[in-house]
Motif scaffolding. Structure first.
Motif, short mmCIF file in Angstrom:
data_model
loop_
_atom_site.label_atom_id
_atom_site.label_comp_id
_atom_site.label_asym_id
_atom_site.label_seq_id
_atom_site.Cartn_x
_atom_site.Cartn_y
_atom_site.Cartn_z
N GLU A 184 6.16 15.76 10.61
CA GLU A 184 6.14 14.80 9.50
C GLU A 184 6.06 13.36 10.01
O GLU A 184 5.43 12.50 9.39
CB GLU A 184 7.38 14.98 8.62
CG GLU A 184 7.33 16.23 7.75
CD GLU A 184 6.10 16.25 6.85
OE1 GLU A 184 5.75 15.19 6.29
OE2 GLU A 184 5.47 17.31 6.71
N ALA A 185 6.69 13.11 11.15
CA ALA A 185 6.62 11.77 11.74
C ALA A 185 5.19 11.46 12.21
O ALA A 185 4.74 10.32 12.11
CB ALA A 185 7.60 11.65 12.90
N VAL A 186 4.49 12.47 12.72
CA VAL A 186 3.11 12.26 13.15
C VAL A 186 2.23 11.92 11.94
O VAL A 186 1.41 11.00 12.00
CB VAL A 186 2.58 13.49 13.90
CG1 VAL A 186 1.10 13.30 14.25
CG2 VAL A 186 3.38 13.76 15.15
N ALA A 187 2.42 12.63 10.85
CA ALA A 187 1.67 12.32 9.63
C ALA A 187 2.01 10.91 9.15
O ALA A 187 1.12 10.15 8.72
CB ALA A 187 1.97 13.34 8.55
N GLY A 188 3.29 10.54 9.23
CA GLY A 188 3.70 9.20 8.84
C GLY A 188 3.11 8.13 9.74
O GLY A 188 2.72 7.05 9.29
N LEU A 189 3.02 8.43 11.05
CA LEU A 189 2.40 7.50 11.99
C LEU A 189 0.94 7.25 11.61
O LEU A 189 0.47 6.11 11.60
CB LEU A 189 2.50 8.07 13.41
CG LEU A 189 1.85 7.27 14.53
CD1 LEU A 189 2.53 5.92 14.73
CD2 LEU A 189 1.87 8.07 15.84
N CYS A 190 0.21 8.31 11.29
CA CYS A 190 -1.20 8.17 10.90
C CYS A 190 -1.32 7.36 9.60
O CYS A 190 -2.22 6.51 9.47
CB CYS A 190 -1.84 9.54 10.73
SG CYS A 190 -2.08 10.44 12.28
N ARG A 191 -0.43 7.60 8.66
CA ARG A 191 -0.47 6.82 7.41
C ARG A 191 -0.19 5.35 7.66
O ARG A 191 -0.83 4.46 7.11
CB ARG A 191 0.53 7.39 6.39
CG ARG A 191 0.12 8.72 5.77
CD ARG A 191 0.99 9.07 4.58
NE ARG A 191 2.39 9.30 4.96
CZ ARG A 191 2.90 10.50 5.27
NH1 ARG A 191 2.11 11.58 5.25
NH2 ARG A 191 4.17 10.63 5.59
N ALA A 192 0.82 5.08 8.51
CA ALA A 192 1.19 3.69 8.79
C ALA A 192 0.08 2.94 9.52
O ALA A 192 -0.22 1.79 9.21
CB ALA A 192 2.48 3.66 9.60
N VAL A 193 -0.54 3.59 10.50
CA VAL A 193 -1.64 2.94 11.22
C VAL A 193 -2.82 2.71 10.28
O VAL A 193 -3.48 1.66 10.34
CB VAL A 193 -2.05 3.77 12.45
CG1 VAL A 193 -3.33 3.22 13.08
CG2 VAL A 193 -0.92 3.79 13.48
N THR A 194 -3.08 3.66 9.40
CA THR A 194 -4.14 3.48 8.40
C THR A 194 -3.84 2.28 7.51
O THR A 194 -4.73 1.46 7.22
CB THR A 194 -4.28 4.75 7.54
OG1 THR A 194 -4.74 5.83 8.38
CG2 THR A 194 -5.27 4.55 6.41
N ALA A 195 -2.59 2.14 7.11
CA ALA A 195 -2.21 0.97 6.29
C ALA A 195 -2.39 -0.32 7.07
O ALA A 195 -2.84 -1.34 6.53
CB ALA A 195 -0.76 1.11 5.82
N GLY A 196 -2.05 -0.30 8.37
CA GLY A 196 -2.26 -1.48 9.21
C GLY A 196 -3.74 -1.83 9.34
O GLY A 196 -4.11 -3.00 9.34
N LEU A 197 -4.60 -0.81 9.43
CA LEU A 197 -6.04 -1.05 9.48
C LEU A 197 -6.53 -1.70 8.19
O LEU A 197 -7.34 -2.64 8.22
CB LEU A 197 -6.77 0.27 9.72
CG LEU A 197 -6.80 0.78 11.16
CD1 LEU A 197 -7.20 2.25 11.21
CD2 LEU A 197 -7.77 -0.05 12.00
N LYS A 198 -6.05 -1.21 7.06
CA LYS A 198 -6.44 -1.81 5.78
C LYS A 198 -5.99 -3.26 5.70
O LYS A 198 -6.75 -4.13 5.24
CB LYS A 198 -5.83 -1.00 4.62
CG LYS A 198 -6.42 0.38 4.44
CD LYS A 198 -5.73 1.10 3.29
CE LYS A 198 -6.31 2.48 3.05
NZ LYS A 198 -5.64 3.18 1.93
N ASP A 199 -4.78 -3.54 6.16
CA ASP A 199 -4.28 -4.92 6.16
C ASP A 199 -5.13 -5.80 7.07
O ASP A 199 -5.39 -6.98 6.76
CB ASP A 199 -2.82 -4.96 6.63
CG ASP A 199 -1.86 -4.30 5.65
OD1 ASP A 199 -2.26 -4.04 4.51
OD2 ASP A 199 -0.71 -4.04 6.06
N CYS A 200 -5.55 -5.25 8.19
CA CYS A 200 -6.36 -5.99 9.15
C CYS A 200 -7.71 -6.38 8.54
O CYS A 200 -8.17 -7.51 8.68
CB CYS A 200 -6.56 -5.11 10.39
SG CYS A 200 -7.37 -5.91 11.76
N VAL A 201 -8.33 -5.44 7.86
CA VAL A 201 -9.61 -5.71 7.21
C VAL A 201 -9.44 -6.74 6.11
O VAL A 201 -10.30 -7.62 5.91
CB VAL A 201 -10.20 -4.40 6.65
CG1 VAL A 201 -11.41 -4.68 5.77
CG2 VAL A 201 -10.57 -3.46 7.78
#
Length: 326
Positions: A214-231
């Motif tokens: 579950e932490a790995v899935a959360g890590l992927c979601r968090a990095v995805t959110a960071g990518l969206k913020d970056c864009v």
């Protein structure tokens, strides 16, 4: 609040623009929202980060997908596993003098190139040669720890014929050295001549994946959110890097980040969002590496990449329809 799960993360290099999404994910609370407390450590190269993850000192990292394939093919039992492709296209290049005679891989025959010790482009040079028909024995390679800010002016002065690196890293550090990179440099890229290869990927150790799915899935979601913020705000992204590296050259690293979003990440985002890489491509990367290195076994895609933790396609990060932010 529930206690956060500590996660030790090895980066590819020092704090720089093309990692900004990780730091936005931290500063904007996305890791904490997933129950994670991420501690970043600066690395020394995208390729070396993969091996560093085998030491037991890290749970996750940002490493070179191709080096992961190579290590699995070599028979290493301690390799991490990729869970999210950050780059959809390979960032690797041999930068040459735009005014010089080198215009194609064939023109590299008999030339003298320079590279950092663990540069991912240099490590993939045998595969590049196999894909392009160039004889690797015909090329001399010097290994140096000098920064690209020194290498580029020296190459333009004729000290050697080309520099291994990432397209946007070489260009940005040329800018830092006072060189007009678009005019002064020509790039012999993997995108043009060996496009099957991958690039940077989010990886976790197999032990961490098995203990904390579950932490790995959360890590992927968090990095995805960071990518969206970056864009959404590239200047805020650079400020997130600068908070960790106050000496950062903001202009050069902004150029690196914008270039990375456009070159290595733009096409995937325009189609289906960032994160996945198809099995046929993983199989081709493995085939090319095994053929070039002479390994006995070709690893299967599922030994390399575990897509079970990716967010749904609709939730993945995308670039603007007209390209990366500027």
């Amino acid at each position: 609040m529930t206690d956060l799960l500590p996660l030790r993360f090895i980066l590819n290099t020092f704090y720089s623009g093309p990692q900004a999404w990780f730091f936005l994910a931290a500063d904007n609370g996305h890791f904490a929202a997933e129950g994670l407390e991420v501690t970043f450590t600066e690395g020394t190269s995208l390729a070396r980060a993969v091996d560093t993850m085998t030491t037991g000192d890290y749970d996750a990292g940002y490493g070179d997908l191709n080096e992961l394939v190579r290590m699995v093919a070599e028979g290493r039992a301690d390799t991490p596993v990729a869970v999210m492709a950050i780059h959809n296209r390979p960032p690797y290049t041999i930068a040459v003098d735009a005014a010089g005679p080198i215009r194609s891989p064939a023109d590299l025959q008999g030339k003298h190139l320079i590279s950092h010790p663990q540069d991912a482009a240099m490590l993939l040079f045998p595969e590049f040669c196999r894909a392009t028909g160039l004889d690797p024995e015909s090329v001399k390679i010097t290994i140096s720890d000098a920064p690209h800010t020194e290498m580029v002016p020296q190459m333009l002065a004729g000290e050697w014929d080309g520099i291994f690196g990432f397209v946007n890293t070489v260009a940005a550090q040329a800018l830092e050295a006072g060189v007009d990179a678009p005019k002064a440099l020509r790039h012999i890229t993997w995108i043009d001549h060996a496009p099957a290869f991958g690039g940077g990927a989010l990886m976790v150790t197999r032990a961490f994946r098995d203990r904390h799915p579950e932490a790995v899935a959360g890590l992927c979601r968090a990095v995805t959110a960071g990518l969206k913020d970056c864009v959404a705000d590239i200047d805020a992204a650079i400020e997130a890097v600068a908070r960790r590296n106050p000496a950062l050259d903001r202009a050069a690293n902004r150029a690196r980040l914008a270039g990375t979003l456009a070159l290595e990440m733009g096409d995937a985002a325009a189609q289906g969002g960032l994160g996945d890489i198809d099995d046929a491509r993983l199989a081709e990367i493995a085939r090319l590496i095994v053929a070039a290195k002479g390994y006995a076994r070709t690893p299967a895609p599922e030994e390399i990449f575990d897509r079970r933790f990716l967010p749904p396609v609709a939730d993945r990060a995308r670039m603007p329809a007209n390209g990366a932010p500027t």
